[in-house]
Write an enzyme that holds these catalytic residues in place. Structure first.
Site: not given
Length: 416
Positions: A235, A372
């Site tokens: 990103y 996660g």
């Protein structure tokens, strides 16, 4: 998403193009000024294992300080892209409130990647923190987590070129240079080729920094205990860090030190606004994802050393590093040079297990561990890992889908 399986098929308006970290399975009211605030504490946990505690996991169940945050255990819910916010307004609703509330027994929750400005949006269904309505939605989430005794940090994520003009609403996407990402982008009509970004001007880079600062202020005003700046997984901040996606010739490009400049300046500016003790950053060195390639070992080490040296004087709350080998020289250098506590996460390809997480902490190689997929499927993961109990299996088909299924309906164990 972090620490999750590759992207499953999903509706055209809701799935990310790749697993992401802010959200990727691979997806308290703050003071009005920026002075140092008192520590935020969650209920204390015993410093030694209890009789019912699984011995191999005992290292995970001691308190730890991450800046102003006093965690009751060392399990951190990794930022996981789930895309349940309003398709267009980015406001987290009742589902998000319940999802995060359920997982408040973890030492710290990091939210999915949240856009600071509309031009930083990457997916439909992704939450934002730009408007009063979004801030109010996140305040409900923070209140619910705090009511359960938990702590929560917001991950602030500008997607940069991992987007599309349809998503940003500005007629363009932006990046460090005029290049396209490596993966298709999902918009309303389906997947399309990644568009070419406009290179941010030097003045626009400074406006991007201002956007992160304003978002961080809104996050803590909404009750978030901290913010995590997304500098990973291809990103915008990572696009500046990686030589393959940064061919600038100004002070933000060229040398490793210049490529690290944006990350350092964002962290510095946010820390000045909300306090370094409430500021963290997520990094994924050597992850080589979404075209943010870092393939030269010497160049990579110089870049992340420059970043670590740049933020070291701030004494930020934590560095959250996604890397297949948290014991590596590179990861441990970032930890040592930055002087910040390390949240270690092994990422998409290696599932974080109770034993592996406990070993990292017990061996002194991490201060906390990001989890996660296990956190997706087990709202009571802290209890399950503490007591050595069985786990629900995550359903990848619901990682990015709409509604409660696979988001708020995983069962917790009966109390007993």
């Amino acid at each position: 998403m972090n620490d999750a399986s590759p992207q499953p098929a999903a509706p055209a308006t809701s799935a990310p193009t790749t697993p992401a970290s802010s959200t990727e399975p691979p997806a308290a009211a703050a003071p009005a000024d920026s002075t140092v605030a008192p520590a935020v504490a969650s209920p204390a946990a015993p410093a030694t294992p209890t009789a019912s505690e699984a011995p191999e996991a005992s290292a995970l169940f001691t308190p730890v300080s991450l800046g102003a945050l006093e965690l009751r255990n060392r399990l951190v819910m990794a930022p996981l892209t789930r895309l349940r916010a309003g398709k267009d307004d980015g406001v987290p609703g009742d589902l998000a409130v319940e999802h995060y509330r359920q997982r408040a027994s973890l030492g710290l929750i990091v939210t999915e990647g949240t856009w600071p400005v509309r031009e930083g949006r990457t997916w439909y269904g992704q939450p934002g923190i730009e408007t009063a309505e979004q801030q109010a939605g996140w305040a409900r989430v923070a209140d619910a987590v705090h009511a359960e005794g938990g702590l929560i940090a917001m991950q602030i994520m500008h997607g940069g070129r991992v987007s599309h003009p349809e998503l940003t609403g500005t007629g363009r996407i932006v990046s460090a240079d005029a290049s396209a990402g490596s993966n298709p982008i999902r918009i309303a009509e389906g997947k399309v080729d990644p568009p070419v970004a406009e290179a941010l001007t030097t003045d626009e880079v400074r406006k991007v920094i201002d956007g992160f600062v304003a978002a961080a202020r809104r996050a803590v005003d909404a009750g978030m205990d901290a913010v995590e700046l997304h500098g990973a997984n291809g990103y915008l901040i990572h696009q500046f860090l990686a030589p393959a996606s940064n061919h600038r010739e100004d002070e933000y490009g060229g040398s490793p030190e210049n490529r690290a400049r944006l990350a350092v300046e964002v962290v510095t500016a946010v820390a000045a606004e909300i306090g370094a003790e409430r500021t963290g950053i997520r990094l994924s060195p050597e992850h080589n994802i979404q075209g943010a390639l870092e393939t030269d070992p010497a160049e990579r080490m110089r870049t992340y050393r420059a970043l670590a040296e740049g933020i070291a004087p701030l004494r930020i709350a934590f560095v959250d590093v996604l890397h297949a080998d948290p014991t590596s020289e590179l990861v441990q250098m970032i930890r040592e040079v930055s002087g910040a506590p390390l949240i270690a996460n092994t990422g998409f390809g290696i599932i974080t297990t109770r034993q592996g997480a406990a070993r990292l902490v017990a061996d002194g190689l991490a201060d906390a561990v990001g989890v996660g997929r296990a956190a997706i499927a087990n709202p009571d993961l802290a209890r399950r890992w503490r007591e050595g109990l069985g786990e629900n299996e995550p359903d990848p088909g619901t990682f990015y889908s709409d509604g409660a299924e696979g988001y708020t309906d995983y069962p917790a164990l009966d109390a007993g």
